[in-house]
Design an enzyme around this catalytic site. Structure first.
Site: not given
Ligand code: NAD
Ligand code: UDP
Length: 315
Positions: A32, A145
């Protein structure tokens, strides 16, 4: 395989799209765009095996045709982001996970949840092993979170046990690399953006809190292996090289420009409340079950990330 990646336009999701397409699979990215950008996947536009659907996964998810896997990565991930959109963060972790699991069940698809080291909270066990239950403040600013992800894990296991959905849970530790948003507020993008602008690097508190940083290609490899494995219980994926945030800031200055100063700041908002003091994954389980361990050295990963940010800053 035909796979759905929720959060596919985000940092990690877009790299996963690349990896699955690179392996010859068909990929549907759903997002989204609340914290993601279509710029992260614009190079995939026109790819015959790629489809992007703009949709909020807290609402019913409709996908035409079969699916072999659902990778649920949708969720704001930066503390600054989830402080700005706390309700959406709770909703995507809870309702979004429910919808994504329901879709996996309906399609007979394997389901993989992107969980997080934040389920361990401010950990009392160090390094963190998967059998540690965590130390999370449910009503603190990070609770939106952490508790959403803990709920998501519980929901995933319930769908596995009650509905026999074939599930996987990856607990991701701090991961960095190209396609992080310059202004997403996390330490790596903040420090790089500040160093490239010749501004002081904002170290919160006294900088003695630690993190262990994993480069994105290592994370993607771990997730790919986990999906293909038979392990249902959570697996930590992260780099074990622990450093203080002050050391990280110094390293980024040395690699990016060599002249910025460091300033110690105490943000007045809730940003550093309940900030975990130490974080390091125990990855023995991933080594044993997935034959996985991180390969990219911090300096190499940071250099690639700095190059990416340089292109963005200089247009
Ligand atoms: P990010 O914010 O770049 O990506 C998250 C994506 O999810 C975004 O594109 C956002 O628009 C989308 N999104 C959020 N809510 C939504 C919804 N309701 N419907 C559709 N899309 C939605 O973050 P990231 O770093 O790429 O993280 C991705 C996943 O990995 C997350 O679930 C996060 O919790 C997990 N994670 C990441 C890290 C890290 O270090 N990057 C660490 C632990 C966990
Ligand atoms: N941090 C910092 N300065 C910044 C951004 C973050 O000192 O400009 C600190 C933050 O307080 C935390 C660590 O860096 O201790 C990692 O923060 P990040 O937001 O990257 O991820 P977290 O691990 O907290 O989710």
């Amino acid at each position: 395989m035909r796979v759905l990646i929720t959060g596919g336009a985000g940092f990690l999701g877009s790299h996963l799209c690349d990896r699955f397409l690179g392996e010859g699979h068909e990929v549907i990215a759903m997002d989204n765009l609340i914290t993601g950008y279509t710029a992260n996947i614009e190079h995939l536009a026109g790819h015959e095996k790629f489809l992007f659907i703009r949709h909020d996964v807290t609402n019913y998810i409709y996908i035409e045709g079969p699916l072999d896997a659902v990778l649920h990565f949708a969720s704001p991930a930066s503390p600054v982001d989830y402080l700005e959109v706390p309700i959406q963060t709770l909703k995507v972790g809870a309702l979004g996970t429910h919808k994504a699991l329901g879709l996996a069940k309906a399609k007979g698809a394997r389901f993989l949840l992107a969980s997080t080291s934040e389920v361990y909270g401010d950990p009392l066990v160090h390094p963190q092993t998967e059998d540690y239950w965590g130390n999370v403040n449910p009503i603190g600013p990070r609770g939106v979170y952490d508790e959403a992800k803990r709920f998501a894990e519980a929901m995933t296991m319930a769908y596995h046990r009650y509905h026999n959905v074939d599930t996987r849970i990856v607990r991701i530790f701090n991961t960095y690399g190209p396609r992080m948003r310059l202004n997403d507020g996390r330490a790596v993008p903040n420090f790089i953006a500040q160093a490239l602008a010749g501004e002081p690097l904002t170290v919160y508190g006294d900088g003695s809190q630690t993190r262990s940083l994993c480069y994105v290609s290592d994370l993607v490899e771990g997730v790919y292996r986990l999906l293909l494995s038979e392990e249902v219980e959570p697996i930590n994926i992260g780099n074990t090289k622990e450093m203080t945030i002050l050391e990280l800031a110094e390293k980024i200055i040395a690699l990016a420009n060599g002249s910025s100063k460091i300033t110690f700041v105490q943000p007045k908002d809730q940003r550093i409340k309940d900030d975990p003091k130490r974080r390091q994954p125990n990855i023995e389980k991933a080594q044993r079950i997935l034959d996985w361990e991180p390969k990219v050295e911090l300096e190499d990963g940071l250099r690639k990330t700095i190059d990416y940010f340089k292109e963005r800053v200089q247009g």
